[in-house]
Motif scaffolding. Sequence first.
Motif, mmCIF file in Angstrom:
data_model
loop_
_atom_site.group_PDB
_atom_site.id
_atom_site.type_symbol
_atom_site.label_atom_id
_atom_site.label_comp_id
_atom_site.label_asym_id
_atom_site.label_seq_id
_atom_site.Cartn_x
_atom_site.Cartn_y
_atom_site.Cartn_z
ATOM 1 N N ARG A 150 1.929 -4.828 10.572
ATOM 2 C CA ARG A 150 3.123 -4.455 11.113
ATOM 3 C C ARG A 150 3.310 -6.004 11.859
ATOM 4 O O ARG A 150 2.439 -6.421 12.520
ATOM 5 N N LEU A 151 4.496 -6.654 11.474
ATOM 6 C CA LEU A 151 4.971 -7.713 12.338
ATOM 7 C C LEU A 151 5.066 -7.611 13.770
ATOM 8 O O LEU A 151 5.730 -6.423 13.901
ATOM 9 N N ILE A 152 4.610 -8.179 14.781
ATOM 10 C CA ILE A 152 4.996 -8.007 16.183
ATOM 11 C C ILE A 152 6.183 -9.301 16.378
ATOM 12 O O ILE A 152 6.156 -10.302 16.491
ATOM 13 N N PRO A 209 -8.820 -1.939 14.963
ATOM 14 C CA PRO A 209 -7.602 -2.410 14.223
ATOM 15 C C PRO A 209 -7.512 -4.024 14.300
ATOM 16 O O PRO A 209 -7.625 -4.431 15.302
ATOM 17 N N HIS A 210 -7.068 -4.354 13.213
ATOM 18 C CA HIS A 210 -7.109 -5.916 13.045
ATOM 19 C C HIS A 210 -5.551 -6.425 13.501
ATOM 20 O O HIS A 210 -4.721 -5.757 13.638
ATOM 21 N N PHE A 211 -5.909 -7.644 14.021
ATOM 22 C CA PHE A 211 -4.586 -8.048 15.052
ATOM 23 C C PHE A 211 -4.931 -9.612 14.604
ATOM 24 O O PHE A 211 -5.836 -10.193 15.147
ATOM 25 N N TYR A 212 -3.697 -10.371 14.113
ATOM 26 C CA TYR A 212 -3.844 -11.705 14.199
ATOM 27 C C TYR A 212 -2.581 -12.376 14.068
ATOM 28 O O TYR A 212 -1.524 -12.307 13.955
ATOM 29 N N ARG A 215 -0.314 -6.920 13.433
ATOM 30 C CA ARG A 215 -1.206 -5.872 13.894
ATOM 31 C C ARG A 215 -1.459 -4.729 12.753
ATOM 32 O O ARG A 215 -0.475 -4.289 12.189
ATOM 33 N N GLY A 216 -2.594 -4.320 12.694
ATOM 34 C CA GLY A 216 -2.961 -3.415 11.422
ATOM 35 C C GLY A 216 -2.398 -2.061 12.036
ATOM 36 O O GLY A 216 -2.753 -1.513 13.299
ATOM 37 N N GLU A 217 -1.917 -1.193 11.071
ATOM 38 C CA GLU A 217 -1.393 0.113 11.550
ATOM 39 C C GLU A 217 -1.709 0.824 10.305
ATOM 40 O O GLU A 217 -0.856 0.918 9.310
ATOM 41 N N GLY A 218 -2.707 1.705 10.271
ATOM 42 C CA GLY A 218 -3.066 2.536 9.099
ATOM 43 C C GLY A 218 -3.467 1.327 7.960
ATOM 44 O O GLY A 218 -4.143 0.389 8.272
#
Lengths: 207, 423
Positions: free
Chosen positions: B390-392, B359-362, B383-386
Motif C-alpha cells: 500500500r502506498l503511504i 511486514p515490509h516497508f520501504y 507498506r506491506g499489507e497481506g
Amino acid sequence: MSMFRCWRVVGCIALTLMAATPALAQKSSKKAKAIELGEMLGQSCMACHGTRGASTEQAVPIIGGQNDVFIGLSMNAYRDGSRPSTIMERIAKAYSPREIDALAAYFSAQPFRRPAQDTDPEKVAQGQAIHAKKCKKCHLHDGRDTSEADSPLLAGQKLEYLKRNMAEIIAGNRSVESKMDAALKELSREEIEATLHFYAAQHGELR
Amino acid sequence: MKSIGRRDFLSFAGGLASLPLITPLVRAAELLPRKGIRVVVVGGGFGGAIAAKTLRLANPELEVVLVERNRTYSALPGSNWVIGGSRRIGENRLTYDRLEGSYGVRLLYGEALAVDVAAKNVMLEAGTLSYDFAIVAPGIGFRFGDIEGYVPGETPELFPHAWGSGEEVAGLKKRLEEMKNGGLVVVSLPLPPYRCPQAAYERISQIAFYLKQAKPRSKVIVLDGSKNIASLANLFLDGWSRNYPSLIEYRGGQQVLKIDAPRSRLSTANETLRADLANLIPPQTAGALAHSSGLVGDDKRWCPVDHASYESIVAPGVYVIGDACLGDDGQKSASAANAQGKACALNIAALTSRRKPQPHFYANVLYSLLDDTQGASAVTFYRGEGQQARLIDKAGGEAHQWSELEGRYARAWLGSMLAEMSS
C-alpha cells in the motif's frame, strides 16, 4: 570469612539478581524487539546512509552508532520542519513515533565506522585546541561521546555533512541548545571550521 | 493499450537467444556441493546483489549463491550523466569480489538458462544448482515485435536504446559526438510500465545539456508513448523550458509504431520523422529468464508476486524482484529493486531462522540531474499489507524545484547504492 557468611553474601547477591532479572529481561526483550523492527524499517535508510548506517558518502551522515536520542530528535525535527532538509522531511513523515524509536534503537546499536577522511592537518591541530577550550565538556572524548544524550557523536562524522549542518546552525535555520549557541558566539567562522576538521579527523578503532 | 497476440509473443521470443527446454533430457551435474540451506540468487543487478548480501548479513547460516553473467557490472543509474559529461562511465562499473570476500556470498559466473521450479534447480549451460529458495532478478527484455520494422539483430545498432547497461549509454554518447551540429535527435519512450520512466526524462535532459554545450544548433524531439507519467515530469518540463527552450520539443501521447532504421525513419500514427540519431527505447517485458522459467503472469509480460515476500504467485518457492516483477505500484527503478531485494532477503532469513517475518516497508527514492549540478528527488513509500503493498500518502513526494543541494545528494545517493551492493 566464615563459610556461613560467605554463603550468606552469595545468597544475597543471588536474591538481588533474581529480583532484578525479570525487569531487566523485559526491558532487554522490548529493546530486542525494537531493534528487530528497526532492522527491517532501516533497510531503506541504508541505500543512502550505507550498510548498517555506515555512510560511504561525504554528503550523507553516518547514522550507525549515533546515539539513539539524537536520532529520534533529528527524525522528529525533520518531520515538523524545524530542522531544514530537502528529502528528509518527506521521508521522516512516513514513520510513526514507535517506528522512529525502532530506527533509533537499531542504528544506535550498530558500530560507528570511522574511515579516514581528507582533512587539513593545520586546521585539525587548531581545532583540537579549540575543542579542549570550548567543546570538551559536552562533546566528551574528542567527540566520541557526549555528556547529554541529545547531542550528537561527532568523531569521525563526514566533514561535508558537518560543514553543511554547521552553516545551517550559524545561519539560524537549525536551532541548538543555548549552551551550544553561546559557545558558537565566542568563536570565529575559521575556528568553528577548524573544530569540524578535528572531529572529522578521528578515524579507525578508537579507544 | 492493444492486447498481446500470439504474433507479438512469438516475435518477442524470437528476439531472445534460443530458449532452453525446461526439462532437460539428461540430469546435469550439480555445479557446487551443498553446504546447508541454499538460496540461489540469479542476477547481480540492484535487486539481486543486495538480496545476496542482505541474506548473508541477516542469517549467516544460509548458503547464498549469486549467479551473474558478467564479472564487471555497468550500472544504469548515473550513466545518463556520462552523456552530459559530468561522470565517467568507469565510475559506474563494479565487481562482486567483496560480496564473496566480506560476506561469504558464493559467486558463480554464467548464464542461467531457466529455473526448473518443480525440481528446484537453476539450470546453467555447465550444469545445475539445486536450491531451497530461488530469488530471480532478471531485469527486463524488449518487445521488439511491437514496433513494425524492428530487426532485433540490426536495429539496436542503428537506433540504440541504451536501456540495458551503462556501457550502452557510453556508446550513445559517442554517437552524439559523431552527429553534426544542427542534427535532429529523436528520443522515443514506450508505453508504461517500463524501466524507470524518470530516467528517460533525465536522459533527454542530459542529451540536451550536451548539445547545448557542443552542438547548439541541434534539436531533440521527444516522442513519448504516454503523457508525463514519470515522477518529476512537471519539474522536468519546467526545467527544459528554462534551460533548453529551443532545444527540446516534447510530444506526449506519441507512440512509435513503425520504423525504417536503415533510412533513419520513425513513424507514429500522425507523422514520420527522419532522425540524425534516434534513441529508440522499445516496449518492455520481464527478462528472458522469467519467460523461460514460466514466471510471467496472465499479461504475458511481468511476474506477479506476493508483495509481502516477493514470492511468485505462479511458481511457489521462487521469488521475483526488481524490474521483472509486477512491482509495487508498477515502480521499476534501481531503488525499488534494492528495497525489494532487501525485503525479500529479510523474509527468507526470518523463515529459515524460525523468526516471524516483519511486514515490509520501504521507500523508492529517485534522484535525477537536469544538467551537471541541478538535481531533484522523488520518494514514494510502501507498506506491506497481506499480499499487497500500500502506498503511504502522508509521506514522500517530490522536490518543488531543481537545486544544487539535491544535485549533490543525487551523486551521493548513487555512490552509496553502488557501494552498498558491492562492498
